[in-house]
Design a protein around this motif. Structure first.
Motif, PDB file in Angstrom:
ATOM      1  N   PHE A   1      -4.947   6.679 -12.551  1.00 41.41           N
ATOM      2  CA  PHE A   1      -5.533   7.715 -11.694  1.00 41.41           C
ATOM      3  C   PHE A   1      -4.545   8.070 -10.589  1.00 41.41           C
ATOM      4  O   PHE A   1      -3.616   7.310 -10.318  1.00 41.41           O
TER       5      PHE A   1
ATOM      6  N   CYS B   1       2.244   3.600  -3.048  1.00 39.18           N
ATOM      7  CA  CYS B   1       1.432   4.627  -3.720  1.00 39.18           C
ATOM      8  C   CYS B   1       0.758   5.565  -2.718  1.00 39.18           C
ATOM      9  O   CYS B   1       0.479   6.708  -3.043  1.00 39.18           O
ATOM     10  N   HIS B   2       0.484   5.046  -1.526  1.00 44.91           N
ATOM     11  CA  HIS B   2      -0.179   5.878  -0.504  1.00 44.91           C
ATOM     12  C   HIS B   2       0.811   6.156   0.623  1.00 44.91           C
ATOM     13  O   HIS B   2       0.484   6.025   1.800  1.00 44.91           O
TER      14      HIS B   2
ATOM     15  N   SER C   1      -0.306  -1.508 -12.495  1.00 41.67           N
ATOM     16  CA  SER C   1       0.952  -1.313 -11.760  1.00 41.67           C
ATOM     17  C   SER C   1       1.450  -2.643 -11.201  1.00 41.67           C
ATOM     18  O   SER C   1       0.661  -3.436 -10.675  1.00 41.67           O
TER      19      SER C   1
ATOM     20  N   CYS D   1       0.823  -1.226   0.000  1.00 45.98           N
ATOM     21  CA  CYS D   1       0.000   0.000   0.000  1.00 45.98           C
ATOM     22  C   CYS D   1       0.854   1.273   0.000  1.00 45.98           C
ATOM     23  O   CYS D   1       0.570   2.243  -0.684  1.00 45.98           O
TER      24      CYS D   1
ATOM     25  N   MET E   1     -13.053   5.030  -4.958  1.00 40.68           N
ATOM     26  CA  MET E   1     -12.473   4.984  -6.316  1.00 40.68           C
ATOM     27  C   MET E   1     -13.064   6.099  -7.194  1.00 40.68           C
ATOM     28  O   MET E   1     -14.042   6.733  -6.827  1.00 40.68           O
ATOM     29  N   HIS E   2     -12.419   6.305  -8.341  1.00 38.61           N
ATOM     30  CA  HIS E   2     -12.777   7.449  -9.189  1.00 38.61           C
ATOM     31  C   HIS E   2     -14.239   7.415  -9.614  1.00 38.61           C
ATOM     32  O   HIS E   2     -14.842   8.455  -9.860  1.00 38.61           O
TER      33      HIS E   2
ATOM     34  N   TYR F   1      -7.800  -5.280  -3.670  1.00 36.75           N
ATOM     35  CA  TYR F   1      -6.325  -5.339  -3.760  1.00 36.75           C
ATOM     36  C   TYR F   1      -5.816  -6.766  -3.553  1.00 36.75           C
ATOM     37  O   TYR F   1      -4.849  -7.181  -4.189  1.00 36.75           O
TER      38      TYR F   1
HETATM   39  C1  HEC Z   1      -0.030   0.990  -7.548  1.00 38.33           C
HETATM   40  C2  HEC Z   1      -0.369   1.992  -6.579  1.00 38.33           C
HETATM   41  C3  HEC Z   1      -1.317   1.600  -5.452  1.00 38.33           C
HETATM   42  C4  HEC Z   1      -1.167   0.607  -4.504  1.00 38.33           C
HETATM   43  C5  HEC Z   1      -0.042  -0.391  -4.363  1.00 38.33           C
HETATM   44  C6  HEC Z   1      -2.308   0.749  -3.626  1.00 38.33           C
HETATM   45  N1  HEC Z   1      -3.124   1.760  -4.048  1.00 38.33           N
HETATM   46 FE1  HEC Z   1      -4.853   2.307  -3.213  1.00 38.33          FE
HETATM   47  N2  HEC Z   1      -5.236   3.541  -4.790  1.00 38.33           N
HETATM   48  C7  HEC Z   1      -4.372   3.771  -5.843  1.00 38.33           C
HETATM   49  C8  HEC Z   1      -5.065   4.500  -6.876  1.00 38.33           C
HETATM   50  C9  HEC Z   1      -4.477   4.964  -8.199  1.00 38.33           C
HETATM   51  C10 HEC Z   1      -6.389   4.667  -6.437  1.00 38.33           C
HETATM   52  C11 HEC Z   1      -7.547   5.265  -7.241  1.00 38.33           C
HETATM   53  C12 HEC Z   1      -7.914   4.195  -8.258  1.00 38.33           C
HETATM   54  C13 HEC Z   1      -9.116   4.513  -9.111  1.00 38.33           C
HETATM   55  O1  HEC Z   1     -10.016   5.216  -8.674  1.00 38.33           O
HETATM   56  O2  HEC Z   1      -9.173   3.976 -10.242  1.00 38.33           O
HETATM   57  C14 HEC Z   1      -6.459   4.067  -5.118  1.00 38.33           C
HETATM   58  C15 HEC Z   1      -7.580   4.061  -4.291  1.00 38.33           C
HETATM   59  C16 HEC Z   1      -7.607   3.557  -2.996  1.00 38.33           C
HETATM   60  C17 HEC Z   1      -8.682   3.744  -2.071  1.00 38.33           C
HETATM   61  C18 HEC Z   1      -9.950   4.543  -2.337  1.00 38.33           C
HETATM   62  C19 HEC Z   1      -9.647   6.024  -2.187  1.00 38.33           C
HETATM   63  C20 HEC Z   1     -10.817   6.940  -2.416  1.00 38.33           C
HETATM   64  O3  HEC Z   1     -10.730   8.102  -1.990  1.00 38.33           O
HETATM   65  O4  HEC Z   1     -11.806   6.542  -3.031  1.00 38.33           O
HETATM   66  C21 HEC Z   1      -8.334   3.112  -0.909  1.00 38.33           C
HETATM   67  C22 HEC Z   1      -9.147   3.032   0.380  1.00 38.33           C
HETATM   68  C23 HEC Z   1      -7.045   2.517  -1.119  1.00 38.33           C
HETATM   69  N3  HEC Z   1      -6.620   2.821  -2.398  1.00 38.33           N
HETATM   70  C24 HEC Z   1      -6.355   1.757  -0.173  1.00 38.33           C
HETATM   71  C25 HEC Z   1      -5.224   1.008  -0.472  1.00 38.33           C
HETATM   72  C26 HEC Z   1      -4.682  -0.032   0.376  1.00 38.33           C
HETATM   73  C27 HEC Z   1      -5.234  -0.429   1.723  1.00 38.33           C
HETATM   74  C28 HEC Z   1      -3.612  -0.564  -0.305  1.00 38.33           C
HETATM   75  C29 HEC Z   1      -2.758  -1.760   0.082  1.00 38.33           C
HETATM   76  C30 HEC Z   1      -3.490  -2.989   0.219  1.00 38.33           C
HETATM   77  C31 HEC Z   1      -3.498   0.165  -1.567  1.00 38.33           C
HETATM   78  N4  HEC Z   1      -4.494   1.104  -1.626  1.00 38.33           N
HETATM   79  C32 HEC Z   1      -2.525  -0.068  -2.517  1.00 38.33           C
HETATM   80  C33 HEC Z   1      -3.071   3.354  -5.913  1.00 38.33           C
HETATM   81  C34 HEC Z   1      -2.562   2.294  -5.163  1.00 38.33           C
END
Ligand code: HEC
Ligand code: HEC
Length: 371
Positions: free
Chosen positions: A279, A223-224, A332, A220, A294-295, A309
């Motif tokens: 995104f 990217c976050h 990714s 996670c 999500m978007h 995920y």
């Molecule tokens: C490769 C980069 C990447 C990784 C690794 C990743 N994320 Fe994300 N995350 C994103 C992106 C980009 C979005 C928006 C995607 C979309 O809307 O299409 C997102 C969206 C989210 C959202 C929703 C956010 C919203 O405001 O709607 C959550 C919650 C989230 N991620 C949690 C996690 C968690 C927990 C993990 C690990 C298990 C994780 N992410 C791993 C890139 C990543």
């Protein structure tokens, strides 16, 4: 010659006073946190933020007086919208799920997927003047709307914020941007644990979840990551230019990586096929209250986000969006899927909940003014 010196002094004075303004604004950051970088043309002042707050909640800003910024950005939901898509003042749906307004001052780029919108002033032109869809519908109604703000109350607010300047869409835009920049949220239980050394601020479960979040198994943090839980940040201490857009494998409608026609993310701007479905990774601060996710607002709960995920993307077996997002060629490499136990899932959610900053959601400084 004297006159020349006088001019230099004047311009220095102006520069100093701009600087002083900038320096004087109290961001109320935690110690050691970097200050956001802001455009020199719009230094922060308390007065602009105050005017911006009034405007943000005022439906007079829409042509038919039916909608304010706050009708798509609700404070108690970290300024997000509980609807999948928001509706503009004439009822047209927005292309995307409304974004939470949390630490936007730090965002490197604005909106879910645009690499060219880098300041809030520019981004706000969309809800203000956009015609497809109409959000506030200002275009074509400029004069009528400006007249509404020539009340005694607003005249005073504008004079305090922009002494000697006119009430127009330039000053309105700058005040709104200043208000958005003032929406800083850095006071969650996680912050108290991580930065104040308060060991009791997080439960055992949240601490386990935090370790999972930052682990290489779950990925996670790639990217976050960072203090704002998104790589897409920009501030005074930042040197590295990161590419903050990712395809997370939500869709794959033509088996070649396309997302549904409604929204192909960064590709719509760059037209580079590799940008299909890319995104911005949004901040996860206050994520507990900003559902749907999500978007396209297509995921309803945090539990389902984690399932998504864990599966390494989304398989849709029928309907118009049918396709195996897990096999999206643009996905990714960090979204590769993982095994997760029920306990780990509960812990990870508990950690995400520890990013909720109650004070931010209830802070009267961000709330609708009483008059
Ligand atoms: C490769 C980069 C990447 C990784 C690794 C990743 N994320 Fe994300 N995350 C994103 C992106 C980009 C979005 C928006 C995607 C979309 O809307 O299409 C997102 C969206 C989210 C959202 C929703 C956010 C919203 O405001 O709607 C959550 C919650 C989230 N991620 C949690 C996690 C968690 C927990 C993990 C690990 C298990 C994780 N992410 C791993 C890139 C990543
Ligand atoms: C009709 C609903 C609607 C209205 C009205 C509206 N917004 Fe938004 N706002 C959205 C949506 C939807 C997005 C996401 C747009 C995108 O990513 O393409 C957004 C995005 C934003 C962003 C970008 C945040 C980020 O992290 O990139 C800011 C800032 C913002 N809005 C502020 C405002 C302000 C200030 C107003 C009033 C002038 C306003 N909005 C009016 C729905 C709305």
């Amino acid at each position: 010659m004297k006159y020349f010196f006088f001019l230099i002094c004047l311009s220095l004075l102006a520069a100093c006073s701009e600087n002083t303004n900038k320096e004087n604004y109290d961001w109320q950051l935690r110690e050691g946190f970097p200050k956001p970088t802001i455009p020199q043309t719009n230094p922060m002042t308390v007065e602009k933020v105050e005017l911006g707050r009034h405007l943000f909640y005022d439906r007079n800003l829409s042509f038919n007086q039916k909608q304010a910024c706050a009708d798509c950005h609700f404070q108690e939901l970290a300024f997000s919208d509980p609807r999948v898509f928001s509706l503009g003042t004439t009822g047209e749906a927005t292309q995307r799920n409304s974004l939470a307004l949390v630490n936007v001052a730090y965002n490197k780029t604005l909106t879910w997927a645009h690499n060219g919108i880098k300041d809030i002033e520019t981004q706000l032109l969309i809800p203000m003047f956009g015609e497809s869809p109409i959000e506030l519908g200002i275009t074509g109604n400029e004069d009528t709307i400006i007249e509404r703000f020539k009340t005694e109350h607003y005249k005073e607010l504008f004079e305090d914020a922009f002494p000697g300047q006119e009430i127009n869409f330039n000053t309105i835009n700058k005040a709104l941007a200043s208000f958005v920049r003032s929406l800083i949220s850095l006071n969650s239980p996680f912050d108290r644990y991580a930065y104040d050394g308060d060991d009791n601020a997080l439960s055992e479960s949240a601490i386990r979840g935090m370790n999972l979040f930052f682990s290489e198994k779950f990925e996670c943090h790639h990217c976050h990551g960072g203090f704002n839980f998104t790589q897409s940040t920009f501030h005074e201490k930042q040197q590295i230019d990161r590419r903050p857009f990712h395809n997370t494998g939500m869709y794959n409608v033509n088996a070649q990586g396309a997302y549904p026609e409604r929204d192909n993310g960064l590709f719509e701007i760059t037209l580079d096929p590799a940008d299909h479905g890319r995104f911005r990774a949004p901040t996860l601060r206050n994520i507990e209250v900003t559902a749907p996710y999500m978007h396209d607002g297509s995921i309803k709960t945090l539990e389902e986000v984690i399932d998504f995920y864990a599966a390494g993307g989304q398989l849709i077996s029928d309907g118009p969006n049918q396709g195996d997002g897990r096999a999206n060629p643009h996905k990714s490499p960090f979204v590769k899927g993982f095994e997760i136990s029920e306990q780990e899932k509960a812990d990870l959610i508990e950690f995400l909940r520890s990013l909720t900053d109650k004070n931010f959601l209830e802070n009267p400084k961000h709330a609708a003014p009483s008059q």
